[in-house]
Design an enzyme around this catalytic site. Structure first.
Site, PDB file in Angstrom:
ATOM      1  N   ASP A 212       0.803  -1.200  -0.030  1.00 28.30           N
ATOM      2  CA  ASP A 212      -0.112  -0.002   0.068  1.00 28.30           C
ATOM      3  C   ASP A 212       1.054   1.235  -0.047  1.00 28.30           C
ATOM      4  OD1 ASP A 212      -2.675   0.877   0.348  1.00 28.30           O
ATOM      5  OD2 ASP A 212      -2.002   2.042   1.945  1.00 28.30           O
ATOM      6  N   GLU A 263       7.907 -24.904  -4.191  1.00 26.35           N
ATOM      7  CA  GLU A 263       6.761 -25.623  -3.668  1.00 26.35           C
ATOM      8  C   GLU A 263       5.662 -24.497  -3.861  1.00 26.35           C
ATOM      9  OE1 GLU A 263       7.091 -26.653   0.277  1.00 26.35           O
ATOM     10  OE2 GLU A 263       9.183 -27.948  -0.323  1.00 26.35           O
TER      11      GLU A 263
HETATM   12  C1  GLC Z   1      -4.154   3.027  -0.728  1.00 24.75           C
HETATM   13  C2  GLC Z   1      -5.483   2.159  -0.595  1.00 24.75           C
HETATM   14  C3  GLC Z   1      -6.489   2.977  -0.308  1.00 24.75           C
HETATM   15  C4  GLC Z   1      -6.252   3.563   0.929  1.00 24.75           C
HETATM   16  C5  GLC Z   1      -5.077   4.474   1.069  1.00 24.75           C
HETATM   17  C6  GLC Z   1      -4.307   4.585   2.518  1.00 24.75           C
HETATM   18  O1  GLC Z   1      -4.265   4.009  -1.731  1.00 24.75           O
HETATM   19  O2  GLC Z   1      -5.791   1.430  -2.061  1.00 24.75           O
HETATM   20  O3  GLC Z   1      -7.750   2.375  -0.087  1.00 24.75           O
HETATM   21  O4  GLC Z   1      -7.242   4.633   1.255  1.00 24.75           O
HETATM   22  O5  GLC Z   1      -3.898   3.589   0.375  1.00 24.75           O
HETATM   23  O6  GLC Z   1      -3.952   3.379   2.985  1.00 24.75           O
END
Ligand code: GLC
Length: 565
Positions: A212, A263
């Protein structure tokens, strides 16, 4: 998958299905989707024909941002299941040949994470505070934020805390919601904390990580004021795309590569969520020793326009190829393709203003275009991601009532940005009944409604209706995925395999204005018509699949075809 035997990792051509767990399927009837609901629907995903699943956060969370505010990185939110349930899910998925990718959220945690609570209880300058970005405020009383940075979700990126002795105190940085304090990545303790988390999930047989805000994490050490840059620009800045990131990703790559590739689930991947203003900004992430993959948002950001799409594809094919930078037309942050394309818009996270509603006359064009876009997505070289409901042609639910909206963007922008709830409405599994089959039938009881309300017309998009309909969106996706597996030119592509990574993955062919036509060897031609009138199909032996009616050798507007050529 191509028929050539090769040792290339699975992820280079995988089609990955993004699951937003709270909206996928609810097994226990509380109106919130859960891991058991997903486990029971694995046959659906296997039938659809995807290779892997990416789960957005399912960790304990106060839900300030749909779970992207993580309170415990190594557990499952009790509303969604348990760690044992996660293991069962992974095991059952493996039996069906499906891999599971989990979401790693390293830029920030939840303000209810124990480390942040400890930081609040500790004194300024303490090791607890050093895990985050606490600073004194500006102005005589320290009551102005330490700098002028704005949150991606609107408003200031700083919130002031009350010190343990009750006085107004320091401020902490949050690039997103106030419930999402940013970690201090210059503190080695943060690094080792996350290395343990990565090993934890890979050790539980996660096939990879989706990272993220992978362009965040490191901030300018001076935390200096910005001039003239808004967070949405996604250009390199004091808090996005810092050079220090790449050393970190090299370390994470070493961890990923330390897991046994022979694996199931095989070589582990990590795919960075990197929003960028230009391909040049993305380039440093594509170093061979860095993250295996980063999302390629060029298709999402493009409007329904042949020249724009061609440029978007060419740039990325040259820069990286879809094996390193998977193609995507939708995700849980961007308005649904059907609605976006109807409005002729490209997608950006966090906003869906001015989009057509159900019943608007332009919406049917959106459906045709989204079907054509699906064939484009799945014909391009490399890996692709599908967001749940895309295979059902779900439109963005633009008419959600204000009081139902959950996205912090809506609240923080004072309601001026509708936010992302419209693409997160729980899926319709049946054409009628309680919550269209999202939750179990409550029998004589009223039942708990889904956490986001479903519109009255939702049943017409249901899985049950589409499974049996040869012309449905679902059938188009399933047919495309089956062909993709069996056709040697598709996925990574045999030609690319034989000629090496730098070989021609696709060759553009001349076509009438407003069309996209390319060839992939051996024997595959893609054609899409984004213009106003029907055009002749390029020379071909057979129509393998089409997103709409193709008659008399003509390709109608907003239609794509896969051809044997
Ligand atoms: C990313 C995620 C989003 C979230 C943001 C903050 O963009 O996809 O949904 O709000 O990060 O974590």
């Amino acid at each position: 998958m191509s028929t050539v035997t090769s040792t290339r990792p699975w992820w280079q051509e995988a089609v990955v299905y993004e699951v937003y767990p709270r909206s996928f399927a609810d097994a226990d009837g509380d109106g919130i989707g859960d891991l058991d609901g997903l486990r029971r629907r694995l046959p659906y995903l296997a039938d659809l024909g995807v290779d892997a699943i990416w789960l957005t956060p399912f960790y304990p969370s106060p839900l300030a941002d749909g779970g992207y505010d993580v309170a415990d990185y190594r557990d499952v939110d009790p509303r969604l299941g348990s760690l044992a349930g996660f293991d069962e899910l992974v095991a059952e998925a493996a039996e069906r040949g499906l891999r599971v990718i989990v979401d790693l959220v390293p830029n920030h945690c939840s303000s209810e994470h124990p480390y942040f609570e400890a930081a609040l209880a500790a004194a300024p300058g303490s090791p607890e505070r050093e895990m985050f970005l606490f600073r004194d405020g500006r102005g005589p009383d320290g009551d102005e934020p330490p700098n002028n940075w704005q949150s991606v979700f609107h408003g200031p990126a700083w919130t002031r805390v009350t010190e343990p002795d009750g006085r107004p105190g320091q401020w902490y940085l949050h690039l997103f919601d106030a419930g999402q304090p940013d970690w201090n990545w210059r503190n080695p303790a943060v690094n080792s904390y996350f290395e343990d988390i990565i090993r934890f999930w890979l050790g539980r047989r996660a096939a990879g990580l989706r990272i993220d805000v992978a362009h965040g994490l490191f901030k300018d050490p001076q935390l200096a004021d910005l001039s003239g840059l808004a967070a949405e620009d996604h250009a390199p800045s004091a808090y996005f795309h810092r050079a220090e990131l790449h050393e970190l990703y090299r370390l994470w790559r070493v961890i990923l590569d330390s897991f046994e590739p022979d694996e199931f689930p095989g070589a582990r991947t990590a795919v960075g969520e990197v929003w960028y203003d230009s391909p040049a900004t993305l380039k440093p992430y594509l170093d061979a020793t860095g993250l295996p993959q980063v999302f390629n948002f060029n298709l999402i950001m493009s409007r329904w326009d042949a020249a724009e799409l061609r440029q978007a594809i060419e740039v990325m094919d040259t820069l990286a190829g879809g094996d390193r930078a998977p193609w995507v037309i939708g995700n849980h942050d961007v308005a649904r393709p059907v609605t976006r394309y109807a409005g002729g818009q490209g997608g950006q996270p966090n906003g869906a203003a001015g989009l057509p509603r159900i019943g608007d006359p332009e919406l049917p064009a959106g459906f045709r275009r989204a079907r054509a876009a699906a064939l484009l997505l799945l014909a391009l070289p490399g890996s692709a991601y599908i967001y749940q409901g895309e295979e059902l042609g779900l439109p963005e639910v633009v008419e959600l009532p204000d009081e139902a909206r959950q996205d912090p963007t809506f609240r923080r922008s004072g309601g001026t940005v509708p936010g992302r709830d419209g693409c997160r409405v729980p899926l319709p599994w049946t054409s009628g009944g309680h919550s269209f089959g999202f939750s179990p039938d409550p029998g004589d009881h009223p039942g708990t409604p889904p956490w986001l309300p479903q519109p009255s017309y939702w049943g017409q998009y249901s899985v049950a209706r589409q499974l049996a309909d040869p012309d449905s969106f679902f059938t188009l996706y399933r047919d495309a995925l089956r062909l993709r597996r069996s056709h040697p030119a598709l996925g990574y592509g045999e030609a690319a395999d034989l000629s090496g990574a730098s070989g021609p993955r696709m060759t553009w062919l001349d076509g009438p204005a407003g069309t996209l036509v390319f060839r992939r060897d051996p024997g595959f031609v893609f054609a899409a018509n984004l213009g106003q009138g029907a055009v002749p199909l390029p020379p071909h032996r057979q129509v393998l699949l089409a997103s709409g009616p193709v008659e008399d050798g003509k390709l109608p507007p907003d239609t794509a075809a896969w051809l044997a050529g």
